[in-house]
Design an enzyme around this catalytic site. Structure first.
Site, PDB file in Angstrom:
ATOM      1  N   CYS A   9     -20.095 -12.100   2.053  1.00 43.55           N
ATOM      2  CA  CYS A   9     -19.639 -12.892   0.930  1.00 43.55           C
ATOM      3  C   CYS A   9     -19.415 -14.257   1.423  1.00 43.55           C
ATOM      4  CB  CYS A   9     -18.065 -12.387   0.401  1.00 43.55           C
ATOM      5  SG  CYS A   9     -17.366 -13.616  -0.784  1.00 43.55           S
ATOM      6  N   CYS A  26     -24.227 -14.268  -7.874  1.00 45.18           N
ATOM      7  CA  CYS A  26     -24.355 -13.846  -6.369  1.00 45.18           C
ATOM      8  C   CYS A  26     -24.440 -12.259  -6.386  1.00 45.18           C
ATOM      9  CB  CYS A  26     -23.323 -14.600  -5.606  1.00 45.18           C
ATOM     10  SG  CYS A  26     -23.288 -13.939  -4.241  1.00 45.18           S
ATOM     11  N   ASP A  68       0.986  -1.210  -0.237  1.00 44.84           N
ATOM     12  CA  ASP A  68      -0.080  -0.039   0.005  1.00 44.84           C
ATOM     13  C   ASP A  68       0.696   1.255   0.090  1.00 44.84           C
ATOM     14  OD1 ASP A  68      -2.247   1.239  -0.121  1.00 44.84           O
ATOM     15  OD2 ASP A  68      -2.522   1.332   2.318  1.00 44.84           O
ATOM     16  N   CYS A 107     -20.257  -5.589   3.260  1.00 48.50           N
ATOM     17  CA  CYS A 107     -20.103  -5.974   1.935  1.00 48.50           C
ATOM     18  C   CYS A 107     -19.146  -7.000   2.104  1.00 48.50           C
ATOM     19  CB  CYS A 107     -19.796  -5.261   0.899  1.00 48.50           C
ATOM     20  SG  CYS A 107     -18.115  -4.484   0.913  1.00 48.50           S
TER      21      CYS A 107
END
Length: 240
Positions: free
Chosen positions: A234, A177, A120, A230
């Site tokens: 999953c 999905c 990152d 979110c």
């Protein structure tokens, strides 16, 4: 793996790569829609993000790695308050120290080779390259899904000036999905693989310097720093 990574793969940087180019085109389209909100720094170094050799012409291979940060005993959803990735050890250090060990191994394996690491910290399209290297596939929430870690994978990169045999790119396996899209409290995922940061709770509570828009405030709940809704939704997380 002895270093603690749950996945690793190789992508070549010195040959044309349609999969990587597709990821770069997707990123440019995301910027063009303004979905990055006030994160103006993402508009800089677009070419470097798409093509790492622009920064380091000698680079020939990129080793992408994934580190699992999942903790099954921690709270989730609206009561979590702080996103899962920010609750434990700083992932820059956790992944970075392991990448440096991998770089030392590479220098011993190929004497004279040069190696550079990034967690990152470099302008790379990390998820694009991780998918290209076969580490995991991009979910409809635009997060990388790793088969052994579900959504819970922090990424890092090791660039080498050695030509390694590349791995096959990962195949996307979300099918029909849409659980991640349906779970977003603010509707920040209007279409598969498209995230509008301006509505994302992680953006609103971490990146946005201005006041949070009034219509979105009731949807944030008790979240203070980030959101995992979110990711929690999953079904691939059953393997984490």
């Amino acid at each position: 793996m002895r270093l603690g990574f749950v996945g690793a793969g190789v992508a070549r940087l010195d040959v044309p790569d349609p999969a990587a180019e597709a990821g770069a085109a997707h990123y440019r389209a995301w910027l063009a829609r303004g979905d990055h909100g006030a994160m103006e720094w993402l508009e800089r170094m677009v070419e470097e993000r798409s093509h790492p050799r622009t920064l380091w012409p000698a680079a020939r291979s990129l080793v992408a790695v994934a580190w699992n940060y999942h903790r099954p005993d921690e709270p989730t959803g609206r009561d979590a308050g702080i996103a899962r990735y920010a609750r434990g050890r700083d992932y820059h250090r956790a992944v970075g120290s392991r990448l440096k060990a991998l770089a030392r191994f590479a220098r011993a394996r190929w004497p004279g080779c040069e190696a550079r690491t990034s967690v990152d910290t470099g302008p790379f399209l990390e998820r694009t390259w991780a998918e290209r290297a076969g580490v995991g596939f991009l979910g409809k929430h635009a997060h990388l899904i790793q088969r052994e870690a579900g959504n819970w994978a922090m990424l890092g990169e090791l660039l080498l000036d050695v030509a390694l045999e590349p791995d096959a790119a990962a195949v996307r396996r979300c099918g029909s999905c849409t659980r991640c899209m349906d779970a977003c409290p603010t509707g920040a995922i209007p279409a598969p693989y498209q995230v509008d940061a301006r509505r994302c709770i992680s953006y609103l509570t971490i990146e946005l310097a201005d006041a949070i828009p009034m219509p979105l405030r009731p949807l944030i709940g008790q979240r203070i720093f980030g959101c995992d809704d979110c990711l929690d939704a999953c079904p691939w997380n059953r393997f984490a």
